[in-house]
Design a protein around this motif. Structure first.
Motif, PDB file in Angstrom:
ATOM      1  N   ASN A   3       0.837  -1.181   0.000  1.00 55.27           N
ATOM      2  CA  ASN A   3       0.000   0.000   0.000  1.00 55.27           C
ATOM      3  C   ASN A   3       0.882   1.245   0.000  1.00 55.27           C
ATOM      4  OD1 ASN A   3      -2.017   1.945   0.583  1.00 55.27           O
ATOM      5  ND2 ASN A   3      -3.223   0.331   1.529  1.00 55.27           N
ATOM      6  N   PRO A   4       0.698   2.141  -0.946  1.00 55.89           N
ATOM      7  CA  PRO A   4       1.596   3.302  -1.003  1.00 55.89           C
ATOM      8  C   PRO A   4       1.470   4.234   0.197  1.00 55.89           C
ATOM      9  CG  PRO A   4      -0.132   3.494  -2.642  1.00 55.89           C
ATOM     10  CD  PRO A   4      -0.206   2.130  -2.091  1.00 55.89           C
ATOM     11  N   ILE A   5       0.301   4.237   0.864  1.00 57.05           N
ATOM     12  CA  ILE A   5       0.161   5.200   1.955  1.00 57.05           C
ATOM     13  C   ILE A   5       0.179   4.495   3.304  1.00 57.05           C
ATOM     14  CG2 ILE A   5      -1.005   6.934   0.589  1.00 57.05           C
ATOM     15  CD1 ILE A   5      -3.626   5.979   1.732  1.00 57.05           C
ATOM     16  N   ARG A  55       2.037  18.219  -1.258  1.00 55.89           N
ATOM     17  CA  ARG A  55       2.994  17.593  -2.176  1.00 55.89           C
ATOM     18  C   ARG A  55       3.392  16.228  -1.658  1.00 55.89           C
ATOM     19  NH1 ARG A  55       7.097  22.408  -3.491  1.00 55.89           N
ATOM     20  NH2 ARG A  55       5.796  23.477  -5.027  1.00 55.89           N
ATOM     21  N   VAL A 110       0.771  13.649  -2.514  1.00 57.24           N
ATOM     22  CA  VAL A 110       0.805  13.192  -3.903  1.00 57.24           C
ATOM     23  C   VAL A 110       2.018  12.311  -4.140  1.00 57.24           C
ATOM     24  CG1 VAL A 110       0.888  13.920  -6.304  1.00 57.24           C
ATOM     25  CG2 VAL A 110      -0.458  15.197  -4.681  1.00 57.24           C
ATOM     26  N   LEU A 161       1.340   8.923  -2.882  1.00 55.34           N
ATOM     27  CA  LEU A 161       0.424   8.190  -3.757  1.00 55.34           C
ATOM     28  C   LEU A 161       1.157   7.599  -4.952  1.00 55.34           C
ATOM     29  CD1 LEU A 161      -2.903  10.168  -4.082  1.00 55.34           C
ATOM     30  CD2 LEU A 161      -2.558   7.889  -3.198  1.00 55.34           C
ATOM     31  N   LEU A 162       2.134   8.343  -5.437  1.00 58.32           N
ATOM     32  CA  LEU A 162       2.848   7.885  -6.627  1.00 58.32           C
ATOM     33  C   LEU A 162       4.087   7.084  -6.280  1.00 58.32           C
ATOM     34  CD1 LEU A 162       2.640  11.088  -8.781  1.00 58.32           C
ATOM     35  CD2 LEU A 162       1.317   9.030  -9.014  1.00 58.32           C
ATOM     36  N   SER A 168       4.676   3.501  -7.764  1.00 59.24           N
ATOM     37  CA  SER A 168       4.408   3.243  -9.169  1.00 59.24           C
ATOM     38  C   SER A 168       5.679   3.075  -9.966  1.00 59.24           C
ATOM     39  CB  SER A 168       3.599   4.402  -9.754  1.00 59.24           C
ATOM     40  OG  SER A 168       4.381   5.561  -9.682  1.00 59.24           O
ATOM     41  N   THR A 214       7.953   4.874 -11.458  1.00 61.56           N
ATOM     42  CA  THR A 214       8.535   6.068 -12.067  1.00 61.56           C
ATOM     43  C   THR A 214       8.301   7.240 -11.152  1.00 61.56           C
ATOM     44  OG1 THR A 214       6.468   6.437 -13.181  1.00 61.56           O
ATOM     45  CG2 THR A 214       8.167   5.259 -14.387  1.00 61.56           C
ATOM     46  N   GLU A 266       8.548  10.533 -10.716  1.00 59.32           N
ATOM     47  CA  GLU A 266       8.871  11.806 -11.354  1.00 59.32           C
ATOM     48  C   GLU A 266       8.515  12.896 -10.376  1.00 59.32           C
ATOM     49  OE1 GLU A 266       7.383  10.032 -15.604  1.00 59.32           O
ATOM     50  OE2 GLU A 266       6.571  11.906 -14.855  1.00 59.32           O
ATOM     51  N   THR A 300       6.579  15.922 -11.829  1.00 59.27           N
ATOM     52  CA  THR A 300       5.171  15.761 -12.138  1.00 59.27           C
ATOM     53  C   THR A 300       4.346  15.745 -10.866  1.00 59.27           C
ATOM     54  OG1 THR A 300       5.979  14.279 -13.840  1.00 59.27           O
ATOM     55  CG2 THR A 300       3.618  14.478 -13.604  1.00 59.27           C
ATOM     56  N   ILE A 353       1.408  18.305 -10.094  1.00 59.51           N
ATOM     57  CA  ILE A 353       0.051  17.878  -9.783  1.00 59.51           C
ATOM     58  C   ILE A 353      -0.401  18.511  -8.484  1.00 59.51           C
ATOM     59  CG2 ILE A 353      -1.378  15.903  -9.156  1.00 59.51           C
ATOM     60  CD1 ILE A 353       0.184  14.223 -11.025  1.00 59.51           C
TER      61      ILE A 353
END
Lengths: 746, 216
Positions: free
Chosen positions: B58-60, B138, B141, B144-145, B148, B150, B152, B155, B159
């Motif tokens: 889980n990313p969070i 920030r 976000v 959350l990413l 994944s 990559t 970045e 980005t 976002i």
């Protein structure tokens, strides 16, 4: 249609013109029908004369005919001509209705189209010609697939999967209940003496019940589309109408077989159940296979963008036809194909192809829908009828009653398992929105001919008319009266997207903490499986590893850039009228007078050249003309440029804080205007008074007074120095130089 | 309510049921789970959370774990974090994910919404100052990413910036160029997620749970 344009300005013009349109079209359609028959006769005569002609020719070669300058040969183009004419007329009718504004607000379009069909059919019958009937093959093979594909491709997946259990219960159990209840009760009524219906046996009744019980997706779409109901209700009724196809197919074939055999055994019933699973799961499997094939194909289409949309359509149609070959559920196959294909295809195809797919689907489904309703009207007038008061009225009443009872009963059971319960209002709309349509009619047409068929057909048509016309017309005022929640206008907010994802992960995490393998857990597992294995095969390039949030963000940027381009030199940007921009958000750096190291003049030149060169590169691609090539789209380059420029302007804003700007803080800082230059000119910084659109390069539009002020300021400062200094700072401050940004969007 | 007989000697369930709104059956299931997670100890520590296998993907996960130890979520108007939690706190945090009952008045529904959104807000507002600043957003976000692949950073930053811009424009409307938007307050957060229907989305089913699976 040239006459319509000036007429539109007057108030009485449009209705009158619309009426004239309608009459004109009716007349022409009748004329075409009569012309067919006329031609049949001439052709028969011609066939008889042909042998004579050949004799004449061999005998009298000396008798030369004059060279025909103008000749009439209608037979040559007869079939396509008529098809095109019918479609054209149908669409002109549709056009006509929307010009008459008041009518289209009260009466749903489907009713109007049926009415027109009735009119045309009536006129054709009055001249005793042969009217074209809604042929079953025509309906199931040509008219129905576009509508279902359109619905399946754009199905809101999240809402659908969240309510899948409810939808399945309504589709399967609800349809079974309807079929057996109506069939059984009709049989009971038929047994009552004095109704002359004793000849109808149980199996025929059950068959009839099956046909008339299925909620029809075409009718539901046509009506619900216009009332903009909230997503939950829409997906419940619509999903039910799609998924009940499997039940209908199985029951129909079952009862059809049995009514020939005469008796039913337990083994047959058991086989029927197995057949149901085969039909539905088989249909879904076929659809999924074609969907994956289509997605895989789209991975390689980067060099032949023009034919990309065709793959989507062809694979879907093949899925439908393949399912129909095995008597599986074609509708479910089509839906499965669209749903499977969509995420991968959308990641692979170009933006233009995406738009093409979307518009062609909408176009075809719109044409199909129109044709279906018109033909329904025409067939009503033409078809064999046997009116039996008892039968028809009992059918209509039973349909309503069984639907209401079914919905109430099932909701009571389902609410025990749902988190978000269905309220009474929801139940009412669901019961009231169970419309029957052309599928029931076509299935009735497919029945083998016996004396009951015409009676059945009459009853089916009456039910269809009742639901579409009465319920369709009254549902809109009822929705407003009951204050049912409407579809909310979602403007693609990035915050909502972030929080949707956040919530997904949060709920999955909580489920893991609880130890509960729930809905979110499996969804998460599926999406992880998708990301690691499937996406790699089906999506081209680096897009395969792009997380959803980023693709959403890119899509949003693209949309805004497009809006920007389209509004181009228009004065206003239709976004939030807010003057908030990036500088309001970025935290203030404490050091104001930061020492900016100076760069030598030659280095400046270099940097400037590099910056300009990157911009020019994208414009100066060779364009060779070829009929099969779309023009290398300048637009898609420019979009990335716009983004690039947008970011530059943001940088500029920030940098303008550090510039040695005159001390009085009331004046707005120096704003560099960015212009969207036409292609033949080299991009330049232009400081003159341009209208506000260049400023609108920001995410939000600035308040209008600002450009004027900056314009005045700009005049004071010498251009050349500022420009150099700005570019200087920009080149240093840009974290991503141009080329990378452009690749981002490809 | 027959479950009450099968849980002998748990009078404290009555209190808990009142406080959190769970039924006795649900409390029983959750208690079993709690004991399993904590290896039959009285309190849960952060290490126990990190041992849950599914949570690792889980990313969070760190934010979820933190949410359990955040005093603001204990409905006692406390602040700061704790090192360990007992069953009561565990239950209180879980009660944020209880589905709303069918017959609720508008005010009740509104208060349920506020509670759930407050929970989300607390998860974002890590330094507990009452606003979600740009840095914190920030961070959200980026987390959350984070899984994944990559990563970045730019980005993610843009976002978050775009999202913040949206909030600012919704909440503040018009701002002078030298005004600074401090951060998202709770009221802005409420307004932002107005159409989100959180009371129907932020729910977990508690009844059909099999506490014997997973957590070794």
């Amino acid at each position: 249609m040239a006459e319509l344009r000036p007429v539109r300005r007057s108030s009485t013009g449009p209705p009158l013109t619309g009426l004239i349109c309608v009459f004109l079209l009716v007349f022409v359609s009748v004329a075409s029908a009569s012309r067919d028959v006329g031609n049949n006769e001439t052709r028969r005569n011609a066939a008889g004369e042909a042998p004579e002609d050949s004799h004449h020719q061999t005998n009298s070669t000396a008798h030369k005919k004059a060279f025909p300058v103008l000749s009439l040969n209608y037979d040559h183009v007869r079939k396509p001509f008529e098809i095109a004419l019918w479609i054209l007329l149908a669409l002109l009718m549709k056009l006509g209705f929307h010009i008459i504004p008041r009518v289209s607000n009260v009466v749903p379009e489907s009713c109007l189209l049926i009415g027109v069909g009735l009119l045309v059919g009536g006129i054709i019958k009055a001249i005793r010609e042969e009217a074209p009937v809604l042929d079953t093959k025509l309906f199931f093979l040509y008219l129905l697939p576009p509508i279902i594909l359109d619905a399946g491709y754009f199905l809101p997946i999240r809402a659908f999967t969240e309510n899948m259990g409810t939808i399945l219960v309504f589709a399967v159990v609800g349809t079974l209940w309807n079929a057996f209840f109506i069939g059984g009760m009709i049989y009971g009524v038929c047994q009552i003496e004095g109704t002359q219906l004793a000849s109808v046996d149980l199996l025929s009744c059950l068959l009839f019940g099956t046909i008339v019980s299925a909620v029809d997706p075409v009718a539901v779409l046509a009506v619900f589309e216009e009332i903009h109901i909230n997503e939950l209700l829409y997906i419940l009724v619509f999903g039910e109408s799609l998924l009940n196809d499997a039940v209908t197919v199985v029951l129909y074939h079952l009862f059809e077989e049995f009514s020939h055999a005469g008796t039913v055994t337990v083994a047959d019933a058991f086989l029927g159940v197995i057949c149901f699973f085969v039909v539905s799961l088989g249909g879904i499997l076929v659809g999924a296979i074609y969907g994956l094939l289509g997605a895989f194909t789209s991975r390689f289409t980067s060099h032949t963008r023009v034919i990309e949309p065709l793959f989507v359509f062809l694979y879907s149609y093949m899925a439908y036809l393949s399912a129909e070959v095995f008597h599986l559920s074609g509708i479910m196959s089509l839906i499965a194909c669209g749903v499977t294909m969509r995420p991968y295809v959308e990641a692979n195809v170009s933006h233009k192809s995406y738009t093409t797919i979307k518009y062609f689907m909408k176009m075809w489904s719109s044409v199909s829908e129109t044709l279906i309703f018109i033909f329904l009207g025409v067939s009503t007038v033409a078809g064999p009828h046997a009116w039996n008061w008892t039968f028809v009225i009992v059918t209509v009443v039973l349909c309503l009653v069984s639907r209401v009872l079914g919905v109430i009963g099932l909701t009571y059971i389902i609410n025990k398992f749902r988190i978000v319960k269905l309220t009474k209002k929801d139940q009412f709309i669901m019961a009231y929105g169970g419309l029957r349509g052309a599928i029931a009619f076509s299935l009735g047409f497919l029945l083998t001919d016996n004396e009951m068929k015409s009676m059945f057909l009459t009853a089916i048509i009456t039910v269809i008319f009742f639901t579409v016309i009465v319920q369709g017309m009254t549902i809109r005022p009822l929705v407003e009266l009951l204050a049912v929640k409407r579809k909310k206008d979602s403007k693609g907010s990035i915050n909502e997207e972030i929080h949707t994802q956040f919530l997904d992960h949060l709920l999955t995490g909580i489920e893991d903490v609880c130890g509960h393998y729930g809905h979110h857990h499996w969804k998460d597992k599926l999406s992880r499986f998708n990301k690691t294995y499937v996406k790699r095969w089906l999506i081209a390039g680096e897009r395969s590893t792009e997380p959803q949030l980023i693709s959403f963000y890119n899509k949003m940027e693209m949309k805004q850039a497009i809006m920007l381009v389209e509004s181009g030199s228009a004065a206003k940007l239709p976004t939030l009228m807010s003057s908030v921009s990036m500088q309001n958000i970025q935290p203030r750096e404490s050091a104001r007078g930061r020492a900016i190291p100076s760069i030598s003049k030659s280095r400046e030149q270099e940097i400037r050249k590099i910056l300009r060169g990157n911009l020019q590169n994208t414009r100066q691609r060779l364009r060779s003309y070829s009929r099969h090539d779309l023009f290398i789209d300048p637009f898609e380059d420019n979009v990335s440029e716009v983004r690039f420029r947008k970011q530059r302007v943001e940088m500029e804003r920030r940098m303008s804080h550090y510039l040695t700007v005159p001390a009085n803080r009331q004046e707005t800082p120096l704003v560099r205007k960015v212009c969207f230059e036409p292609e033949h000119r080299v991009y330049t910084y232009d400081d003159s008074e341009r209208p506000s659109p260049p400023d609108a390069v920001n995410l939000l539009s600035e308040s209008p007074p600002r450009p004027n002020q900056s314009g005045k300021l700009g005049a004071k400062v010498p251009d050349q120095d500022q420009e150099e200094q700005d570019q200087l700072k920009l080149s240093r401050c840009l974290s991503d130089p141009g080329p990378n940004k452009e690749e981002d969007l490809s | 309510m027959g479950a009450l007989q099968s849980l002998p000697g748990h009078p404290e369930y009555v209190d808990l049921a009142e406080k959190t709104g769970f039924s006795y059956q649900q409390i029983g299931v959750l208690h079993k789970r709690f004991k399993r997670l904590s290896h039959n100890e009285e309190t849960l520590l952060r290490e126990h959370f990190s041992k849950i296998p599914d949570l690792e993907c889980n990313p969070i996960r760190s934010q979820i774990t933190e949410a359990f130890f955040d005093r603001r979520n204990f409905r006692q108007n406390g602040e700061g974090t704790v090192e360990e939690i007992g069953f009561e706190e565990f239950l209180v945090v879980m009660s944020h994910f209880r589905p709303p009952s069918l017959h609720m008045t508008e005010e009740q529904r509104e208060s349920v919404r506020r509670n759930k959104l407050r929970f989300l807000f607390n998860m974002h507002d890590t330094d507990n100052d009452g606003t979600i600043t740009l840095e914190e957003y920030r961070h959200v976000v980026e987390e959350l990413l984070s899984l994944s692949g990559t990563l970045e950073k730019d980005t993610a930053k843009s976002i978050a910036d775009a999202a913040m811009l949206e909030v600012a424009s919704i909440s503040m409307g018009h701002m002078e160029p030298d005004e600074f938007y401090e951060g998202i307050t709770f009221e802005h957060f409420l307004r932002l997620l107005n159409g989100f229907e959180i009371e129907s989305r932020m729910n977990v089913r508690f009844l059909n749970m099999d506490a014997t699976t997973l957590c070794k």
